[in-house]
Design an enzyme around this catalytic site. Structure first.
Site, mmCIF file in Angstrom:
data_model
loop_
_atom_site.group_PDB
_atom_site.id
_atom_site.type_symbol
_atom_site.label_atom_id
_atom_site.label_comp_id
_atom_site.label_asym_id
_atom_site.label_seq_id
_atom_site.Cartn_x
_atom_site.Cartn_y
_atom_site.Cartn_z
ATOM 1 N N LEU A 177 0.859 -1.182 0.000
ATOM 2 C CA LEU A 177 0.000 0.000 0.000
ATOM 3 C C LEU A 177 0.896 1.233 0.000
ATOM 4 O O LEU A 177 2.002 1.204 0.540
ATOM 5 C CB LEU A 177 -0.895 0.018 1.247
ATOM 6 C CG LEU A 177 -1.876 -1.140 1.419
ATOM 7 C CD1 LEU A 177 -2.612 -1.005 2.753
ATOM 8 C CD2 LEU A 177 -2.874 -1.206 0.270
ATOM 9 N N ASP A 178 0.410 2.313 -0.586
ATOM 10 C CA ASP A 178 1.173 3.555 -0.547
ATOM 11 C C ASP A 178 1.360 4.015 0.888
ATOM 12 O O ASP A 178 0.573 3.651 1.786
ATOM 13 C CB ASP A 178 0.436 4.657 -1.323
ATOM 14 C CG ASP A 178 0.320 4.345 -2.798
ATOM 15 O OD1 ASP A 178 1.161 3.584 -3.307
ATOM 16 O OD2 ASP A 178 -0.614 4.864 -3.436
ATOM 17 N N LYS A 179 2.358 4.841 1.105
ATOM 18 C CA LYS A 179 2.674 5.329 2.446
ATOM 19 C C LYS A 179 1.444 5.896 3.157
ATOM 20 O O LYS A 179 1.180 5.581 4.315
ATOM 21 C CB LYS A 179 3.767 6.398 2.366
ATOM 22 C CG LYS A 179 4.082 7.077 3.692
ATOM 23 C CD LYS A 179 5.120 8.165 3.522
ATOM 24 C CE LYS A 179 5.364 8.893 4.843
ATOM 25 N NZ LYS A 179 6.359 9.995 4.698
ATOM 26 N N THR A 181 -1.734 5.471 2.465
ATOM 27 C CA THR A 181 -2.937 4.636 2.403
ATOM 28 C C THR A 181 -2.930 3.694 3.599
ATOM 29 O O THR A 181 -1.910 3.086 3.915
ATOM 30 C CB THR A 181 -2.974 3.823 1.097
ATOM 31 O OG1 THR A 181 -3.022 4.717 -0.012
ATOM 32 C CG2 THR A 181 -4.196 2.919 1.059
ATOM 33 N N ARG A 281 -5.894 5.909 -7.340
ATOM 34 C CA ARG A 281 -5.622 7.351 -7.371
ATOM 35 C C ARG A 281 -5.626 7.884 -8.801
ATOM 36 O O ARG A 281 -6.222 8.918 -9.103
ATOM 37 C CB ARG A 281 -4.295 7.634 -6.675
ATOM 38 C CG ARG A 281 -4.274 7.220 -5.217
ATOM 39 C CD ARG A 281 -2.861 7.163 -4.651
ATOM 40 N NE ARG A 281 -2.233 8.480 -4.658
ATOM 41 C CZ ARG A 281 -0.953 8.680 -4.346
ATOM 42 N NH1 ARG A 281 -0.169 7.630 -4.047
ATOM 43 N NH2 ARG A 281 -0.467 9.899 -4.347
#
Length: 350
Positions: A177-179, A181, A281
């Site tokens: 997961l993105d930082k 998220t 996104r």
């Protein structure tokens, strides 16, 4: 795998965490130390400048003492005060050294070399057995070490909790997961489990659902975004819709819409069919609905959220050993729940 139809188990927990605390002993300040007292202490090397090195730059002299390090890293050690000439801290890489001078250097490892190391941290584990664990990642936590984040990542925490993860590819982390998220991630604990989970994700057999808040009034109740993604040709840190990119599909369902003080905002649920970098996104931004707080793709802070409004709320997968279907649900963290309540006034937090 058994021919018996797999059972299903469902897990729904809002908060569960385990804390692992380990404090290393302090580094000794003995200037004559040549062997480290523990594995975290830098090695101290000492040498006397020879006639052949008389008049050369300090950083070049250091290269002859520590050939395994790059010159740029040795220059950074000088800048950080880890080098002494005749007992005095050196401050300039370009200063000339003289024959007979003593040089001492603490060989602090490069950040990259320290990246895959165990670090104690709070690890929010939702489920764990001998084969896998599911983690409810908080927003702000980086998953893999990379430039600018060589420590303090989820991978470092996994290594502290499960030391044998050091023998696995990416410590068993099969997706990320993105930082900024939050939400559910699965981590394999054995090589067979990692292999099975990676194959299941590639075969689109792992069910992943996200909650998001987007700018704008989403007119359609549901739709699919099916456009390929690749690195943005103008910026390597961004992704973009690119005709030659990899296929990417996201199903979007509108849950609520509201006019807020920050403009119209829609609450949505997204189901991933693929797992491309920044997929939700970019897909939502490509339709004119950037995520709240997602400055990279056209969003802006709203409803009290300073980070992108994205949470991995549901995860479903077949257990890699038993084939049993496991389902996990995680409510959004407090910041996103408060923002969500301002949009979905009928049902409140999801």
């Amino acid at each position: 795998m058994s021919n018996v139809a797999p059972r299903e188990r469902r897990f729904q927990r809002e908060e569960e965490s385990e804390v692992y605390m380990v404090q290393p002993p302090p580094l000794t300040d003995n200037p004559m130390l040549t062997e480290p007292d523990d594995e975290d202490a830098p090695e101290r090397r000492t040498a006397v400048v020879s006639r052949e090195l008389h008049g050369v730059r300090l950083d070049k002299a250091l290269v002859t003492m520590a050939e395994e390090f790059s010159r740029s890293h040795l220059q950074s050690l000088i800048e950080q005060g880890h080098v002494w000439v005749n007992g005095v801290v050196a401050t300039s890489a370009s200063r000339k050294v003289l024959a007979g001078q003593q040089i001492d250097v603490d060989l602090v490892p490069t950040p990259e070399s320290r990246a895959f190391r165990a670090e104690a941290m709070v690890l929010p584990i939702v489920f764990e057995d001998d084969h896998l664990m599911v983690i409810n990642k908080p927003a702000g936590l980086v998953v893999h070490p990379a430039a600018g984040n060589w420590s303090g990542t989820l991978l470092n925490g996994v290594l502290a909790h499960h030391p044998t993860a050091a023998t696995l590819p990416r410590a068993g982390i099969v997706h990320r997961l993105d930082k900024d998220t939050s939400g559910l991630m699965v981590v394999g604990k054995t090589l067979p489990a990692v292999t099975a989970l990676a194959r299941a994700i590639a075969a689109r057999e792992v069910h992943r659902e996200y909650l998001a808040l987007v700018h704008g009034h989403l007119g359609q109740a549901s739709f699919r975004v099916d456009v390929p993604l690749a690195r943005d040709p103008q910026s390597r840190v961004r992704m973009a819709v690119v005709g030659s990119g990899k296929p990417a599909q996201t199903d979007v369902t509108r849950l609520a819409v509201a006019e807020t003080a920050d403009g119209p905002v829609s609450a949505i649920r997204c189901k991933l069919h693929t797992g491309r970098t920044h997929q939700i996104r970019v897909h939502m931004a490509s339709r004119g609905y950037p995520l709240v707080g997602d400055a990279m793709y056209g969003g802006h802070p709203a409803l009290g959220l300073q980070r992108q409004a994205l949470h991995a709320t549901r995860l479903g997968l077949a257990h890699p050993q038993t084939g049993e279907m496991l389902w996990f649900d995680a409510a959004p963290p407090a910041d996103m729940s408060l923002a969500w309540q301002q949009v979905d006034t009928r049902h409140g937090s999801p």
